[in-house]
Design a protein around this motif. Structure first.
Motif, PDB file in Angstrom:
ATOM      1  N   GLU A 114       0.831  -1.199   0.000  1.00 42.85           N
ATOM      2  CA  GLU A 114       0.000   0.000   0.000  1.00 42.85           C
ATOM      3  C   GLU A 114       0.867   1.252   0.000  1.00 42.85           C
ATOM      4  N   TYR A 115       1.940   1.218   0.800  1.00 47.82           N
ATOM      5  CA  TYR A 115       2.800   2.390   0.881  1.00 47.82           C
ATOM      6  C   TYR A 115       3.497   2.660  -0.449  1.00 47.82           C
ATOM      7  N   LEU A 116       4.043   1.627  -1.069  1.00 53.12           N
ATOM      8  CA  LEU A 116       4.751   1.842  -2.334  1.00 53.12           C
ATOM      9  C   LEU A 116       3.804   2.236  -3.457  1.00 53.12           C
ATOM     10  N   ASP A 117       2.578   1.771  -3.416  1.00 57.09           N
ATOM     11  CA  ASP A 117       1.588   2.240  -4.389  1.00 57.09           C
ATOM     12  C   ASP A 117       1.362   3.744  -4.236  1.00 57.09           C
ATOM     13  N   GLN A 118       1.344   4.216  -2.993  1.00 58.50           N
ATOM     14  CA  GLN A 118       1.193   5.649  -2.750  1.00 58.50           C
ATOM     15  C   GLN A 118       2.420   6.406  -3.237  1.00 58.50           C
ATOM     16  N   VAL A 119       3.612   5.893  -2.906  1.00 57.01           N
ATOM     17  CA  VAL A 119       4.851   6.528  -3.356  1.00 57.01           C
ATOM     18  C   VAL A 119       4.892   6.596  -4.880  1.00 57.01           C
ATOM     19  N   ARG A 120       4.433   5.556  -5.512  1.00 62.13           N
ATOM     20  CA  ARG A 120       4.450   5.489  -6.981  1.00 62.13           C
ATOM     21  C   ARG A 120       3.685   6.656  -7.607  1.00 62.13           C
ATOM     22  N   GLN A 121       2.597   7.064  -6.975  1.00 61.94           N
ATOM     23  CA  GLN A 121       1.810   8.174  -7.496  1.00 61.94           C
ATOM     24  C   GLN A 121       2.545   9.510  -7.371  1.00 61.94           C
ATOM     25  N   GLN A 122       3.555   9.545  -6.515  1.00 60.77           N
ATOM     26  CA  GLN A 122       4.303  10.786  -6.270  1.00 60.77           C
ATOM     27  C   GLN A 122       5.754  10.669  -6.736  1.00 60.77           C
ATOM     28  N   ARG A 123       6.046   9.693  -7.575  1.00 60.14           N
ATOM     29  CA  ARG A 123       7.442   9.368  -7.889  1.00 60.14           C
ATOM     30  C   ARG A 123       8.188  10.517  -8.552  1.00 60.14           C
ATOM     31  N   THR A 124       7.498  11.397  -9.299  1.00 57.47           N
ATOM     32  CA  THR A 124       8.188  12.496  -9.972  1.00 57.47           C
ATOM     33  C   THR A 124       8.483  13.657  -9.036  1.00 57.47           C
ATOM     34  N   ASP A 125       7.997  13.588  -7.804  1.00 56.98           N
ATOM     35  CA  ASP A 125       8.295  14.639  -6.823  1.00 56.98           C
ATOM     36  C   ASP A 125       9.699  14.495  -6.246  1.00 56.98           C
ATOM     37  N   TYR A 126      10.378  13.387  -6.564  1.00 56.88           N
ATOM     38  CA  TYR A 126      11.687  13.071  -5.993  1.00 56.88           C
ATOM     39  C   TYR A 126      12.709  12.854  -7.105  1.00 56.88           C
ATOM     40  N   ASN A 127      13.950  13.165  -6.815  1.00 56.71           N
ATOM     41  CA  ASN A 127      15.035  12.697  -7.667  1.00 56.71           C
ATOM     42  C   ASN A 127      15.105  11.172  -7.576  1.00 56.71           C
ATOM     43  N   GLY A 128      15.926  10.561  -8.416  1.00 55.36           N
ATOM     44  CA  GLY A 128      15.960   9.105  -8.506  1.00 55.36           C
ATOM     45  C   GLY A 128      16.296   8.432  -7.190  1.00 55.36           C
ATOM     46  N   PHE A 129      15.585   7.317  -6.909  1.00 55.72           N
ATOM     47  CA  PHE A 129      15.849   6.604  -5.667  1.00 55.72           C
ATOM     48  C   PHE A 129      15.545   5.117  -5.809  1.00 55.72           C
ATOM     49  N   ASN A 130      16.188   4.340  -4.941  1.00 61.86           N
ATOM     50  CA  ASN A 130      15.819   2.970  -4.622  1.00 61.86           C
ATOM     51  C   ASN A 130      15.302   2.979  -3.196  1.00 61.86           C
ATOM     52  N   LEU A 131      14.111   2.440  -2.987  1.00 58.63           N
ATOM     53  CA  LEU A 131      13.509   2.424  -1.664  1.00 58.63           C
ATOM     54  C   LEU A 131      13.204   0.992  -1.269  1.00 58.63           C
ATOM     55  N   ILE A 132      13.664   0.603  -0.086  1.00 62.13           N
ATOM     56  CA  ILE A 132      13.378  -0.720   0.476  1.00 62.13           C
ATOM     57  C   ILE A 132      12.530  -0.518   1.725  1.00 62.13           C
ATOM     58  N   VAL A 133      11.378  -1.176   1.772  1.00 64.76           N
ATOM     59  CA  VAL A 133      10.495  -1.081   2.931  1.00 64.76           C
ATOM     60  C   VAL A 133       9.938  -2.464   3.260  1.00 64.76           C
ATOM     61  N   GLY A 134       9.538  -2.658   4.502  1.00 71.82           N
ATOM     62  CA  GLY A 134       8.911  -3.902   4.920  1.00 71.82           C
ATOM     63  C   GLY A 134       9.359  -4.310   6.302  1.00 71.82           C
ATOM     64  N   SER A 135       9.623  -5.610   6.436  1.00 81.58           N
ATOM     65  CA  SER A 135      10.050  -6.187   7.703  1.00 81.58           C
ATOM     66  C   SER A 135      10.996  -7.338   7.393  1.00 81.58           C
ATOM     67  N   SER A 136      11.472  -7.997   8.437  1.00 78.91           N
ATOM     68  CA  SER A 136      12.381  -9.127   8.209  1.00 78.91           C
ATOM     69  C   SER A 136      11.681 -10.283   7.514  1.00 78.91           C
ATOM     70  N   ASP A 137      10.350 -10.297   7.545  1.00 79.86           N
ATOM     71  CA  ASP A 137       9.591 -11.376   6.917  1.00 79.86           C
ATOM     72  C   ASP A 137       9.159 -11.058   5.492  1.00 79.86           C
ATOM     73  N   SER A 138       9.180  -9.767   5.106  1.00 77.26           N
ATOM     74  CA  SER A 138       8.720  -9.385   3.771  1.00 77.26           C
ATOM     75  C   SER A 138       9.259  -8.012   3.419  1.00 77.26           C
ATOM     76  N   LEU A 139      10.275  -7.964   2.568  1.00 76.10           N
ATOM     77  CA  LEU A 139      10.859  -6.707   2.126  1.00 76.10           C
ATOM     78  C   LEU A 139      10.501  -6.457   0.668  1.00 76.10           C
ATOM     79  N   HIS A 140      10.228  -5.181   0.350  1.00 78.18           N
ATOM     80  CA  HIS A 140       9.842  -4.790  -0.992  1.00 78.18           C
ATOM     81  C   HIS A 140      10.788  -3.693  -1.478  1.00 78.18           C
TER      82      HIS A 140
END
Length: 273
Positions: A114-140
């Motif tokens: 859900e969070y990355l879907d939200q970030v995706r809608q705002q992706r042009t507001d940022y310079n280029g990035f790699n973003l890793i989010v989640g937990s030890s059981d599931s990283l995206h």
């Protein structure tokens, strides 16, 4: 719109230029995460600590933009960011800080999808990035230049400033060295810090294709970077065992070559619904 020079493009903003992940590759730890933060020496920051305004958040603080480059919460939320230069040669100082992406996930309640879907809608507001989010059981992972969201699979991974597992020399060599460490029954923390502190650049014919002068390109292609104004400011190691016990060690480096460590150990708690 104001653009940065090549050297400023490399050094501007929050940057952490090497992250290594081992998911379910060690008998003792289900997650081994180690990361170098590369940044201008004069950009003020604080070492990792539990933030008074967010008591469950353990992270360093960038005092310029008030965000962070990597963090974990007592509930096990994890986030980290690197700059991405895969297809761009210029960065705008009018964009939002990428450290906000890490902070918003760590202090929020959204799941990674859900969070990355939200970030995706705002992706042009940022310079280029790699973003890793989640937990030890599931990283995206999400790269806003490629506009690709992926689940990080069980195994051995790394990202620098292209995208996840792009075979830049520092990525390939770090993955191999960390795979050897993860396969050991006794994890050697100092050996991991030595891997991340390696200043050996690859040969010129293996350098990544970036729009930088050759001396700078050589310097930044090593795991550990040291130039006149820019370099590796810290290395952070996060270990989470199979009982959800966290070991967090951060080694901060000064420009004169001296270093200091902070260490935290705590048990993860269930996240409130």
């Amino acid at each position: 719109m104001l653009y940065l020079t090549k050297e400023q493009h490399l050094t501007g903003g929050i940057a952490m230029c090497l992250i290594s992940l081992q998911l379910s590759q060690n008998a003792s730890y289900k997650l081994i995460l180690v990361a170098n933060r590369d940044e201008q020496y004069d950009r003020p920051s604080l070492p990792a600590h539990f933030w008074p305004e967010y008591p469950d958040l353990l992270a360093g603080k960038d005092l310029s933009a008030r965000g962070t480059w990597l963090g974990i919460t007592k509930q096990g939320r994890i986030a980290a960011v690197t700059n991405s230069y895969l297809t761009t040669t210029q960065e705008s100082d009018q964009k939002l800080s990428r450290g906000n992406l890490v902070m918003d996930y760590l202090t929020g309640s959204m799941g990674p999808n859900e969070y990355l879907d939200q970030v995706r809608q705002q992706r042009t507001d940022y310079n280029g990035f790699n973003l890793i989010v989640g937990s030890s059981d599931s990283l995206h992972h999400y790269n806003n230049i490629l506009d690709e969201i992926s689940i990080i699979q069980t195994g051995n991974h790394a990202v620098s400033n292209a995208t996840l597992d792009t075979p830049w020399p520092k990525v390939t060599l770090t993955k191999a060295a960390m795979a050897e460490q993860a396969s050991s029954s006794e994890l050697d923390e100092e050996a991991i810090f030595r891997i991340m502190a390696d200043r050996t650049p690859p040969s010129d014919d293996q350098l990544p294709d970036l729009p930088l002068d050759l001396p700078i390109l050589r310097a930044v292609s090593a795991n550990f970077i040291r130039t006149e104004r820019y370099g590796t400011r810290s290395t952070t190691l996060i270990l989470i065992d199979h009982s959800d016990r966290v070991t967090f060690v951060e080694r901060s480096y000064l420009q004169d070559g001296t270093s200091s460590d902070v260490r935290f150990n705590f048990q993860l708690m269930a996240e409130e619904k």
